[in-house]
Design a protein around this motif. Sequence first.
Motif, PDB file in Angstrom:
ATOM      1  N   PRO B  43       5.927  -2.221  30.757  1.00 18.62           N
ATOM      2  CA  PRO B  43       5.115  -1.965  29.558  1.00 18.62           C
ATOM      3  C   PRO B  43       3.634  -1.878  29.911  1.00 18.62           C
ATOM      4  N   VAL B  44       2.948  -1.016  29.181  1.00 15.66           N
ATOM      5  CA  VAL B  44       1.507  -0.843  29.348  1.00 15.66           C
ATOM      6  C   VAL B  44       0.820  -1.283  28.065  1.00 15.66           C
ATOM      7  N   LEU B  45      -0.184  -2.108  28.188  1.00 23.53           N
ATOM      8  CA  LEU B  45      -0.894  -2.614  27.023  1.00 23.53           C
ATOM      9  C   LEU B  45      -1.666  -1.493  26.333  1.00 23.53           C
ATOM     10  N   LEU B  46      -1.482  -1.393  25.004  1.00 26.49           N
ATOM     11  CA  LEU B  46      -2.181  -0.394  24.212  1.00 26.49           C
ATOM     12  C   LEU B  46      -3.348  -1.008  23.457  1.00 26.49           C
ATOM     13  N   ILE B  47      -3.044  -2.040  22.688  1.00 27.28           N
ATOM     14  CA  ILE B  47      -4.061  -2.660  21.823  1.00 27.28           C
ATOM     15  C   ILE B  47      -3.799  -4.157  21.763  1.00 27.28           C
ATOM     16  N   ALA B  48      -4.883  -4.946  21.742  1.00 25.63           N
ATOM     17  CA  ALA B  48      -4.805  -6.392  21.581  1.00 25.63           C
ATOM     18  C   ALA B  48      -5.595  -6.784  20.332  1.00 25.63           C
ATOM     19  N   LEU B  49      -5.024  -7.670  19.535  1.00 19.19           N
ATOM     20  CA  LEU B  49      -5.629  -8.124  18.280  1.00 19.19           C
ATOM     21  C   LEU B  49      -5.745  -9.636  18.299  1.00 19.19           C
ATOM     22  N   TYR B  50      -6.919 -10.162  17.940  1.00 13.10           N
ATOM     23  CA  TYR B  50      -7.156 -11.598  18.092  1.00 13.10           C
ATOM     24  C   TYR B  50      -7.558 -12.315  16.813  1.00 13.10           C
ATOM     25  N   LYS B  51      -7.805 -11.554  15.727  1.00 13.68           N
ATOM     26  CA  LYS B  51      -8.238 -12.190  14.476  1.00 13.68           C
ATOM     27  C   LYS B  51      -7.476 -11.606  13.313  1.00 13.68           C
ATOM     28  N   ALA B  52      -7.094 -12.492  12.367  1.00 16.01           N
ATOM     29  CA  ALA B  52      -6.408 -12.038  11.169  1.00 16.01           C
ATOM     30  C   ALA B  52      -7.273 -11.028  10.440  1.00 16.01           C
ATOM     31  N   GLY B  53      -6.625  -9.910  10.025  1.00 13.67           N
ATOM     32  CA  GLY B  53      -7.343  -8.850   9.336  1.00 13.67           C
ATOM     33  C   GLY B  53      -7.986  -7.827  10.250  1.00 13.67           C
ATOM     34  N   GLU B  54      -8.001  -8.104  11.542  1.00  8.91           N
ATOM     35  CA  GLU B  54      -8.657  -7.207  12.498  1.00  8.91           C
ATOM     36  C   GLU B  54      -7.964  -5.863  12.546  1.00  8.91           C
ATOM     37  N   ASN B  58      -7.593   2.687  19.432  1.00  4.66           N
ATOM     38  CA  ASN B  58      -7.632   3.101  20.833  1.00  4.66           C
ATOM     39  C   ASN B  58      -7.211   4.562  20.846  1.00  4.66           C
ATOM     40  N   GLY B  59      -8.189   5.455  20.727  1.00  4.16           N
ATOM     41  CA  GLY B  59      -7.872   6.874  20.628  1.00  4.16           C
ATOM     42  C   GLY B  59      -7.146   7.178  19.332  1.00  4.16           C
ATOM     43  N   ARG B  60      -5.956   7.750  19.454  1.00  4.14           N
ATOM     44  CA  ARG B  60      -5.171   8.086  18.258  1.00  4.14           C
ATOM     45  C   ARG B  60      -4.368   6.899  17.737  1.00  4.14           C
ATOM     46  N   LEU B  61      -4.468   5.774  18.382  1.00  2.04           N
ATOM     47  CA  LEU B  61      -3.718   4.591  17.980  1.00  2.04           C
ATOM     48  C   LEU B  61      -4.611   3.634  17.190  1.00  2.04           C
ATOM     49  N   THR B  62      -4.034   3.075  16.122  1.00  2.00           N
ATOM     50  CA  THR B  62      -4.722   2.070  15.331  1.00  2.00           C
ATOM     51  C   THR B  62      -3.741   0.945  15.044  1.00  2.00           C
ATOM     52  N   ALA B  63      -4.188  -0.284  15.226  1.00  2.00           N
ATOM     53  CA  ALA B  63      -3.326  -1.429  14.960  1.00  2.00           C
ATOM     54  C   ALA B  63      -4.081  -2.440  14.105  1.00  2.00           C
ATOM     55  N   GLN B  64      -3.326  -3.179  13.297  1.00  2.00           N
ATOM     56  CA  GLN B  64      -3.931  -4.201  12.460  1.00  2.00           C
ATOM     57  C   GLN B  64      -3.191  -5.523  12.574  1.00  2.00           C
ATOM     58  N   LYS B  70       1.463 -13.192  10.121  1.00  2.00           N
ATOM     59  CA  LYS B  70       2.883 -13.086  10.422  1.00  2.00           C
ATOM     60  C   LYS B  70       3.323 -11.642  10.621  1.00  2.00           C
ATOM     61  N   ASP B  71       2.387 -10.712  10.610  1.00  2.00           N
ATOM     62  CA  ASP B  71       2.792  -9.331  10.819  1.00  2.00           C
ATOM     63  C   ASP B  71       1.661  -8.508  11.425  1.00  2.00           C
ATOM     64  N   SER B  72       2.066  -7.350  11.948  1.00  2.00           N
ATOM     65  CA  SER B  72       1.112  -6.412  12.522  1.00  2.00           C
ATOM     66  C   SER B  72       1.717  -5.022  12.421  1.00  2.00           C
ATOM     67  N   PHE B  73       0.871  -4.007  12.351  1.00  2.00           N
ATOM     68  CA  PHE B  73       1.402  -2.651  12.378  1.00  2.00           C
ATOM     69  C   PHE B  73       0.626  -1.791  13.362  1.00  2.00           C
ATOM     70  N   LEU B  74       1.295  -0.730  13.799  1.00  2.00           N
ATOM     71  CA  LEU B  74       0.697   0.229  14.725  1.00  2.00           C
ATOM     72  C   LEU B  74       0.870   1.623  14.141  1.00  2.00           C
ATOM     73  N   ASN B  75      -0.196   2.369  14.080  1.00  2.00           N
ATOM     74  CA  ASN B  75      -0.158   3.760  13.643  1.00  2.00           C
ATOM     75  C   ASN B  75      -0.552   4.666  14.799  1.00  2.00           C
ATOM     76  N   ILE B  76       0.153   5.794  14.887  1.00  2.00           N
ATOM     77  CA  ILE B  76      -0.205   6.827  15.856  1.00  2.00           C
ATOM     78  C   ILE B  76      -0.477   8.089  15.059  1.00  2.00           C
ATOM     79  N   SER B  77      -1.645   8.645  15.207  1.00  2.00           N
ATOM     80  CA  SER B  77      -1.967   9.856  14.457  1.00  2.00           C
ATOM     81  C   SER B  77      -1.750  11.087  15.337  1.00  2.00           C
ATOM     82  N   ALA B  78      -1.348  12.180  14.659  1.00  2.00           N
ATOM     83  CA  ALA B  78      -1.183  13.476  15.333  1.00  2.00           C
ATOM     84  C   ALA B  78      -0.405  13.346  16.627  1.00  2.00           C
ATOM     85  N   SER B  79       0.852  12.928  16.516  1.00  2.00           N
ATOM     86  CA  SER B  79       1.666  12.632  17.696  1.00  2.00           C
ATOM     87  C   SER B  79       1.796  13.849  18.616  1.00  2.00           C
ATOM     88  N   ILE B  80       1.914  13.547  19.904  1.00  2.00           N
ATOM     89  CA  ILE B  80       2.107  14.561  20.930  1.00  2.00           C
ATOM     90  C   ILE B  80       3.325  14.179  21.771  1.00  2.00           C
TER      91      ILE B  80
END
Lengths: 116, 113
Positions: B43-54, B58-64, B70-80
């Motif tokens: 596995p390759v690290l994409l995004i790290a999140l350290y604070k609630a609500g953050e 990272n480019g086309r990737l967005t994570a919260q 207790k949860d997190s989501f990852l969005n990828i825009s304009a997939s290739i």
Amino acid sequence: DGGITQSPKYLFRKEGQNVTLSCEQNLNHDAMYWYRQDPGQGLRLIYYSQIVNDFQKGDIAEGYSVSREKKESFPLTVTSAQKNPTAFYLCASSIDPLEYSTDTQYFGPGTRLTVL
Amino acid sequence: GQQLNQSPQSMFIQEGEDVSMNCTSSSIFNTWLWYKQDPGEGPVLLIALYKAGELTSNGRLTAQFGITRKDSFLNISASIPSDVGIYFCAGRLGTGTASKLTFGTGTRLQVTL
């Protein structure tokens, strides 16, 4: 280049034999980890080490053993006691596990072990 | 050991579409990480999140990092096509000194032209 190396990439062994998987890192990371990955599943922690000459069992340590004699190296031995050893094994390292608020783990390329 | 619930398990999308995946846990985490794994590789690290609500990109990737921790989501825009792979979330239980991660079961993404 800095990174984590695992060797070999593919490994075949006969049932009943012990086998040792290599993991080396030149990132100067304190902590190292071994995970097992089965098809369609996430990663499960086998063993981890926060400092040289110290290591702890993870969630699935039975049938495995490790050593941490050098900071750079964390070899994993899959023993004959491991009932289902065929899997993809991943090694990881992190800078400083005590700084858990910002610490992240980086992975090696993995070793696929097949026991015949 | 605990594993995180990650959904969807797999998805087929067309190139150019946006993708969303999430990870939920019954436990509170202090750190969320998102990784991508190509077949036969680590596995390759994409995004790290350290604070609630953050919210981190990272480019086309967005994570919260969810407010409840207790949860997190990852969005990828304009997939290739090179977005194909398995995406894993991982959470760290923030007590004690061990940097142990709990991993999700993965979301397999396939992109069609």
